[in-house]
Design a protein around this motif. Structure first.
Motif, PDB file in Angstrom:
ATOM      1  N   VAL A 182       0.860  -1.193   0.000  1.00 23.56           N
ATOM      2  CA  VAL A 182       0.000   0.000   0.000  1.00 23.56           C
ATOM      3  C   VAL A 182       0.891   1.236   0.000  1.00 23.56           C
ATOM      4  N   PRO A 183       0.400   2.347  -0.564  1.00 28.09           N
ATOM      5  CA  PRO A 183       1.149   3.603  -0.433  1.00 28.09           C
ATOM      6  C   PRO A 183       1.008   4.124   0.982  1.00 28.09           C
ATOM      7  N   ILE A 184       2.036   4.762   1.501  1.00 29.76           N
ATOM      8  CA  ILE A 184       1.891   5.397   2.808  1.00 29.76           C
ATOM      9  C   ILE A 184       1.054   6.675   2.636  1.00 29.76           C
ATOM     10  N   ASP A 292      -9.089   0.280   8.299  1.00 33.95           N
ATOM     11  CA  ASP A 292      -7.844  -0.201   8.897  1.00 33.95           C
ATOM     12  C   ASP A 292      -6.613   0.140   8.055  1.00 33.95           C
ATOM     13  N   TYR A 293      -6.810   0.965   6.997  1.00 29.47           N
ATOM     14  CA  TYR A 293      -5.691   1.289   6.097  1.00 29.47           C
ATOM     15  C   TYR A 293      -4.513   1.905   6.856  1.00 29.47           C
ATOM     16  N   ASN A 298       0.772   1.741   9.861  1.00 32.31           N
ATOM     17  CA  ASN A 298       1.469   1.917  11.134  1.00 32.31           C
ATOM     18  C   ASN A 298       2.188   0.635  11.562  1.00 32.31           C
ATOM     19  N   ILE A 299       1.505  -0.490  11.423  1.00 31.08           N
ATOM     20  CA  ILE A 299       2.111  -1.773  11.782  1.00 31.08           C
ATOM     21  C   ILE A 299       3.341  -2.032  10.926  1.00 31.08           C
ATOM     22  N   LYS A 300       3.223  -1.784   9.632  1.00 29.27           N
ATOM     23  CA  LYS A 300       4.345  -2.013   8.725  1.00 29.27           C
ATOM     24  C   LYS A 300       5.497  -1.049   9.010  1.00 29.27           C
TER      25      LYS A 300
END
Length: 373
Positions: A182-184, A292-293, A298-300
């Motif tokens: 995903v893009p940040i 949850d995007y 954040n987790i990554k």
């Protein structure tokens, strides 16, 4: 009344060729059906220049790669990327010379790198631009020859002015966090801003994996097409899976698009069927809209900090981010044989946007928790 003509453009992601690609018949036919066929030519041709002083791998490709890609049908080449200056100005100039001047985007001196490339087809004017994020080849004030930088001060005004000159403005951008699907949010916001300023289509690459597709205010963004043909070793399961994007323009606007997966097997590249392609891209696109995007990002970000960036920030000063046996042994080796500060690595961490933004995100979370800024 005569029906308006449709124009088909095809875009793919990153290309580094050590050996000549072989395209399936279906892929060859698809390319022949389009007026514009574009790829990101990721690195200079080998045999020229000298390796620059930088952090990360130095990449070049076969001296015949430009000829191969042209013979296979490509006629629009984005060169604004993080490896195009890996062997300096001489290699970049030699690489540029292998293509027709009106088919390359985003490189050269400042005038050429930031200039608009225009094509008129059946009376419809199309404008093409290419930019990369900051890096060792970016025209960011550190050099006079390299690639256009997407966050240079001039870019916002350029987009507004260029849109006045064409019917459709298409912008390619080489940016993003590598191997993240995903893009940040920081890149999402920047791409939205460029759409607001006048871009009609944004097509991105650099993460080496496919990211989702988004419609924003009636305009189109593909956040990453991944690798198309990348002869460089990797164990990542999606390294040899990329995206091919068909864009159909009619009556001076984008009327339809189709995403197709491609797969590289050795030197062969083939298209995956439409069902497989849709099943792959749709969840990635839906994730961009999901609640949850940002939590996923954040987790990554924290994972990337713990797995990579903590060591990157310790290493320039011969420090340690953890005390495993392997890290301790490497630390002892560095302390004995290399006690100099690695300024290149510090620059890499602080000024390349994707690294900086991801680290800032991870540090905020580790300091304040996920619910505080």
């Amino acid at each position: 009344m005569q029906a308006s003509k449709k124009h088909k453009f095809i875009f793919v992601g990153d290309v580094v060729c050590e050996k000549k690609p072989h395209f399936s018949e279906e892929l060859q036919n698809l390319l022949r059906s389009a007026e514009i066929r574009s790829c990101n030519f990721e690195a200079p041709i080998a045999g020229f220049g000298k390796p620059i002083d930088k952090t990360g791998p130095l990449v070049s490709q076969n001296s015949e790669a430009p000829q191969w890609m042209q013979e296979l049908g490509f006629n629009c080449f984005s060169l604004a990327n993080n490896h195009i200056n890996d062997y300096g100005k001489e290699a970049l100039l030699k690489t540029m010379d292998q293509f027709p001047k009106d088919e390359i985007l985003g490189v050269g001196n400042e005038k050429d790198a930031y200039s608009l490339n225009t094509k008129t087809i059946d009376g419809v004017s199309y404008g093409f631009l290419a930019y990369g994020e900051n890096g060792y080849g970016a025209l960011n004030g550190d050099r006079e020859f390299g690639h256009a930088w997407v966050n240079a001060k001039r870019v916002n005004n350029d987009i507004q002015e260029f849109k006045k000159q064409v019917d459709i403005l298409i912008v390619q951008i080489h940016a993003g966090v590598e191997l993240l699907d995903v893009p940040i949010p920081e890149w999402k916001e920047r791409y939205h801003e460029l759409i607001d300023l006048g871009a009609d289509v944004i097509i991105a690459h650099h993460p080496h994996v496919v990211q989702g597709i988004e419609e924003y205010k009636g305009k189109f963004i593909a956040y990453s097409l991944g690798n198309f043909y990348f002869d460089y070793p990797s164990n990542h399961p999606q390294w040899n899976t990329g995206g091919l994007l068909e864009l159909i323009f009619e009556e001076k606007k984008l009327s339809a698009f189709k995403f197709r997966l491609i797969e590289k097997k050795g030197q062969s590249v083939e298209l995956k069927d439409e069902t497989n392609s849709n099943n792959f891209i749709n969840p990635l696109s839906e994730r961009l809209k999901g609640k949850d995007y940002e939590e996923y990002v954040n987790i990554k970000a924290v994972e990337d900090w713990e797995n990579h960036h903590a060591s990157y920030y310790a290493k320039p000063f011969n420090g340690l981010a953890d005390y495993s046996l392997g890290k301790l042994l490497k630390h002892v080796k560095r302390s004995i044989f290399n006690r100099e500060v690695n300024h290149n690595l510090i620059w890499h961490n602080l000024f390349i946007e994707s690294n900086k933004w991801l680290v800032e995100r991870a540090i905020r979370i580790k300091t304040f928790g996920k619910n505080r800024s």
